[in-house]
Motif scaffolding. Structure first.
Motif, PDB file in Angstrom:
ATOM      1  N   ILE A   1      48.834  51.930  34.883  1.00  0.00           N
ATOM      2  CA  ILE A   1      48.124  51.797  33.606  1.00  0.00           C
ATOM      3  C   ILE A   1      46.649  51.506  33.858  1.00  0.00           C
ATOM      4  N   CYS A   2      46.393  50.666  34.849  1.00  0.00           N
ATOM      5  CA  CYS A   2      45.020  50.318  35.204  1.00  0.00           C
ATOM      6  C   CYS A   2      44.244  51.544  35.682  1.00  0.00           C
ATOM      7  N   ALA A   3      44.914  52.418  36.439  1.00  0.00           N
ATOM      8  CA  ALA A   3      44.265  53.647  36.895  1.00  0.00           C
ATOM      9  C   ALA A   3      43.949  54.568  35.725  1.00  0.00           C
ATOM     10  N   LEU A   4      44.820  54.532  34.718  1.00  0.00           N
ATOM     11  CA  LEU A   4      44.618  55.376  33.537  1.00  0.00           C
ATOM     12  C   LEU A   4      43.533  54.816  32.627  1.00  0.00           C
ATOM     13  N   TYR A   5      43.461  53.475  32.543  1.00  0.00           N
ATOM     14  CA  TYR A   5      42.468  52.808  31.696  1.00  0.00           C
ATOM     15  C   TYR A   5      41.674  51.794  32.541  1.00  0.00           C
ATOM     16  N   PRO A   6      40.776  52.277  33.408  1.00  0.00           N
ATOM     17  CA  PRO A   6      40.050  51.374  34.319  1.00  0.00           C
ATOM     18  C   PRO A   6      39.195  50.333  33.608  1.00  0.00           C
ATOM     19  N   GLY A   7      38.859  50.587  32.359  1.00  0.00           N
ATOM     20  CA  GLY A   7      38.056  49.623  31.614  1.00  0.00           C
ATOM     21  C   GLY A   7      38.798  48.323  31.346  1.00  0.00           C
ATOM     22  N   TYR A   8      40.126  48.372  31.433  1.00  0.00           N
ATOM     23  CA  TYR A   8      40.943  47.178  31.226  1.00  0.00           C
ATOM     24  C   TYR A   8      41.439  46.601  32.555  1.00  0.00           C
ATOM     25  N   GLY A   9      40.810  47.027  33.646  1.00  0.00           N
ATOM     26  CA  GLY A   9      41.256  46.634  34.977  1.00  0.00           C
ATOM     27  C   GLY A   9      41.319  45.138  35.182  1.00  0.00           C
ATOM     28  N   PHE A  10      40.312  44.424  34.702  1.00  0.00           N
ATOM     29  CA  PHE A  10      40.281  42.974  34.910  1.00  0.00           C
ATOM     30  C   PHE A  10      41.474  42.308  34.235  1.00  0.00           C
ATOM     31  N   TRP A  11      41.732  42.689  32.986  1.00  0.00           N
ATOM     32  CA  TRP A  11      42.796  42.039  32.226  1.00  0.00           C
ATOM     33  C   TRP A  11      44.170  42.428  32.743  1.00  0.00           C
ATOM     34  N   LEU A  12      44.323  43.657  33.240  1.00  0.00           N
ATOM     35  CA  LEU A  12      45.591  44.057  33.837  1.00  0.00           C
ATOM     36  C   LEU A  12      45.805  43.334  35.165  1.00  0.00           C
ATOM     37  N   TRP A  13      44.719  43.093  35.900  1.00  0.00           N
ATOM     38  CA  TRP A  13      44.806  42.307  37.137  1.00  0.00           C
ATOM     39  C   TRP A  13      45.268  40.893  36.812  1.00  0.00           C
ATOM     40  N   VAL A  14      44.698  40.307  35.768  1.00  0.00           N
ATOM     41  CA  VAL A  14      45.105  38.966  35.329  1.00  0.00           C
ATOM     42  C   VAL A  14      46.575  38.964  34.940  1.00  0.00           C
ATOM     43  N   MET A  15      47.008  40.004  34.240  1.00  0.00           N
ATOM     44  CA  MET A  15      48.404  40.110  33.836  1.00  0.00           C
ATOM     45  C   MET A  15      49.321  40.195  35.054  1.00  0.00           C
ATOM     46  N   GLY A  16      48.958  41.050  36.013  1.00  0.00           N
ATOM     47  CA  GLY A  16      49.813  41.268  37.175  1.00  0.00           C
ATOM     48  C   GLY A  16      49.851  40.091  38.131  1.00  0.00           C
ATOM     49  N   PHE A  17      48.688  39.657  38.582  1.00  0.00           N
ATOM     50  CA  PHE A  17      48.632  38.617  39.608  1.00  0.00           C
ATOM     51  C   PHE A  17      48.732  37.203  39.029  1.00  0.00           C
ATOM     52  N   GLY A  18      48.362  37.048  37.778  1.00  0.00           N
ATOM     53  CA  GLY A  18      48.413  35.732  37.166  1.00  0.00           C
ATOM     54  C   GLY A  18      49.678  35.497  36.371  1.00  0.00           C
ATOM     55  N   ILE A  19      49.761  36.111  35.207  1.00  0.00           N
ATOM     56  CA  ILE A  19      50.855  35.838  34.279  1.00  0.00           C
ATOM     57  C   ILE A  19      52.213  36.237  34.844  1.00  0.00           C
ATOM     58  N   MET A  20      52.312  37.447  35.452  1.00  0.00           N
ATOM     59  CA  MET A  20      53.606  37.908  35.950  1.00  0.00           C
ATOM     60  C   MET A  20      54.101  37.059  37.116  1.00  0.00           C
ATOM     61  N   HIS A  21      53.182  36.536  37.935  1.00  0.00           N
ATOM     62  CA  HIS A  21      53.605  35.645  39.007  1.00  0.00           C
ATOM     63  C   HIS A  21      54.204  34.355  38.440  1.00  0.00           C
ATOM     64  N   ILE A  22      53.591  33.842  37.395  1.00  0.00           N
ATOM     65  CA  ILE A  22      54.107  32.615  36.773  1.00  0.00           C
ATOM     66  C   ILE A  22      55.476  32.870  36.141  1.00  0.00           C
ATOM     67  N   VAL A  23      55.599  33.987  35.417  1.00  0.00           N
ATOM     68  CA  VAL A  23      56.879  34.336  34.788  1.00  0.00           C
ATOM     69  C   VAL A  23      57.951  34.539  35.859  1.00  0.00           C
TER      70      VAL A  23
END
Length: 203
Positions: free
Chosen positions: A168-190
């Motif tokens: 998704i990040c590759a498709l919408y690079p403008g949202y890269g920061f927030w997808l990174w936060v989702m993947g490495f931050g929120i998903m790790h906690i979940v």
């Protein structure tokens, strides 16, 4: 009666073989802490870029170097915390922290991760950094999936999620920061919370 004993023996042998071939002492709390470190690091990076770089990064700029240091510290703290908590859990369960199964886990995890890290450094050197976030998520996800067959199989699901977010990040690079936060931050906690309640508290 003998049939039940026979089936019980087979089940016990299967469990022993599974434990000997897989490293099962990974700590769910280490995943939670990794996610917290990622969120803190992301907040620091966002503040640096917003305040001192007007929303853009130059590869030869001071802010970029600080962001790279930020990422390095996130990885360092995550690894150190993971080693400490996993070692503590392994000792509690009477297991070895460094044996054939843990070596296979580390090797299969590092192969995609190191290859991805080198590739990211190459494209950064070429000043092609629009897909950096996507590549980090993709290679990390591939590393998790590759290592999952030598550990708790559930980590493959976290890997699949990271790969999905990377695409998704590759498709919408403008949202890269927030997808990174989702993947490495929120998903790790979940994921870490789920693993903690599923395995750590059970033991």
């Amino acid at each position: 009666m003998e049939s039940k004993d026979y089936l019980k023996d087979i089940s016990e042998i299967k469990d022993l073989m599974n434990k000997s071939s897989r490293f099962i002492s990974l700590s769910g709390l280490s995943g939670i802490m990794a996610g917290i470190y990622a969120l803190i690091g992301a907040a620091i990076a966002y503040w640096l870029v917003s305040k001192y770089s007007r929303g853009t990064l130059m590869l030869d700029g001071t802010v970029f170097k600080l962001v790279m240091l930020d990422l390095f510290l996130i990885a360092l703290f995550s690894v150190v915390t993971g080693v400490i908590l996993t070692t503590k859990k392994a000792r509690k369960n009477g297991a070895n922290i460094w044996d054939a199964s843990s070596r296979r886990l580390v090797i299969n995890f590092l192969i995609p991760l190191v290859a991805g890290g080198i590739y990211i450094l190459i494209i950064l050197n070429q000043q092609k950094y629009g897909q950096t976030g996507a590549l980090m998520l993709l290679f990390y996800g591939l590393a998790l999936v590759n290592a999952s067959k030598y550990s708790i199989g559930d980590i493959r699901y976290l890997g699949f999620i990271q790969i999905f977010l990377g695409l998704i990040c590759a498709l919408y690079p403008g949202y890269g920061f927030w997808l990174w936060v989702m993947g490495f931050g929120i998903m790790h906690i979940v994921y870490g919370t789920w693993m903690h309640f599923k395995y750590d508290l059970k033991n």
